[in-house]
Motif scaffolding. Structure first.
Motif: not given
Length: 337
Positions: A81-94, A103-107, A138-147
């Protein structure tokens, strides 16, 4: 006068307590709908052939790729099976660079941010604001590849709506030697933030960036809604290869059953850590020192080839056993209080 004895009751995380079975899946993958080199159909086929139970194709959600939430529903069957999702982007870090949030489970109809490319824009929503919208969607949200991102603790603390941090990103490890998230998650846990961890591929199939990190999710069924619920509840562990079959913890000791491993490590607050090394260990007991007081612990197992598996952080709760009170009485009292 009541006399109290310090006591911690028996604890088994939901991944090893709940009914169901473990399903193997990768939550971070790219296709030709963004910057991957294989079509969604071929990506799904490859993961299925490799023995995965589920997959999320998480293409980059930016305007340059028409803000894709890749539809993989047609590639589901009775075994995969599959889960729908995306790697989302906006705004700048320090550091001035763009946020990467998984964001896994994104509509499919998730409203795009003003993110035309991988460069932060004036007047676009912040990373924390975007994470909050994904969480509320409703997504499962994760901070991606911090290093890899050069993300700091100060950055991470602004994300109030997340479930996890990538503790291992295989693509970043293979292509830049920046695949780690352990340092960040430990600092955040020690500051009191409660987050889980995931291991992922972040596969693009340009290099050997696939089949290197995944999650084993405890679920009654290999269906998207069941898997997503288990992910949000933390009922899973992450791995590069080793299996964690069972785990329990008391005030006195950790007991863990695994596939054959060479090391079992328990880490906690600050510099706290305990290790047991051996040869093809399957059932390991680690006794705690009497003065152990860490409010959280994580368990890492490492096999003979250096491959790791990680539990989610475990909160250690303390209470007190009253004089002449049995453990059964304590449990009943806690339920009534």
């Amino acid at each position: 006068i009541r006399i109290y004895i310090r006591y911690i009751y028996f604890m088994r995380p939901g991944a090893f307590l709940n009914e169901g079975k473990f399903y193997k899946g990768n939550l971070h993958t790219h296709s030709t709908n963004s910057d991957g080199v294989l079509s969604p159909e071929i990506v799904c086929k490859k993961y299925k052939q490799e023995g995965y139970d589920f997959l999320c194709i998480s293409d980059h959600f930016v305007g340059a790729f028409n803000y894709p939430v890749t539809d993989t529903t047609q590639f589901r069957d009775d075994q995969f099976t599959t889960l729908l999702g995306a790697e989302v982007h906006s705004g700048s870090m320090l550091n001035g660079q763009l946020w990467h949030i998984l964001a896994v489970g994104l509509s499919m109809d998730f409203t795009p941010s003003n993110s035309p490319n991988f460069t932060p824009q004036d007047n676009q929503e912040t990373g924390p604001e975007l994470a909050k919208r994904c969480f509320e969607n409703g997504a499962f949200v994760t901070i991606a590849h911090p290093q890899w991102s050069g993300l700091t603790v100060n950055d991470a603390e602004t994300i109030l709506d997340a479930h996890a941090v990538e503790i291992y990103n295989h693509g970043c490890a293979v292509d830049s030697d920046r695949g780690d998230g352990a340092h960040l998650i430990d600092l955040m846990l020690s500051k009191g933030t409660k987050l889980n961890v995931i291991a992922t591929d972040d596969a693009h199939f340009r290099t050997n960036d696939f089949f290197g990190g995944w999650v084993e999710v405890k679920s009654k069924l290999n269906e998207p809604e069941h898997l997503l619920k288990s992910l949000k509840e933390g009922n899973y562990y992450s791995s590069q290869g080793p299996k964690i079959i069972d785990l329990s913890i008391t005030r006195e000791k950790l007991e863990v059953e695994t596939s054959p491993v060479a090391s079992v490590i328990l880490v906690g607050y600050g510099s706290a850590s305990i290790v047991k090394h051996g040869n093809e260990m399957k059932k390991t007991v680690i006794n705690f020192p009497k003065d152990a007081k860490s409010p959280w612990v994580r368990v890492i197992v490492i096999d003979q080839n250096g491959k790791k598996a990680w539990t989610n952080p475990i909160s250690v709760s303390y209470t007190h056993l009253r004089a002449h009170e049995t453990s059964l009485h304590l449990v009943c009292r806690l339920l009534l209080e």
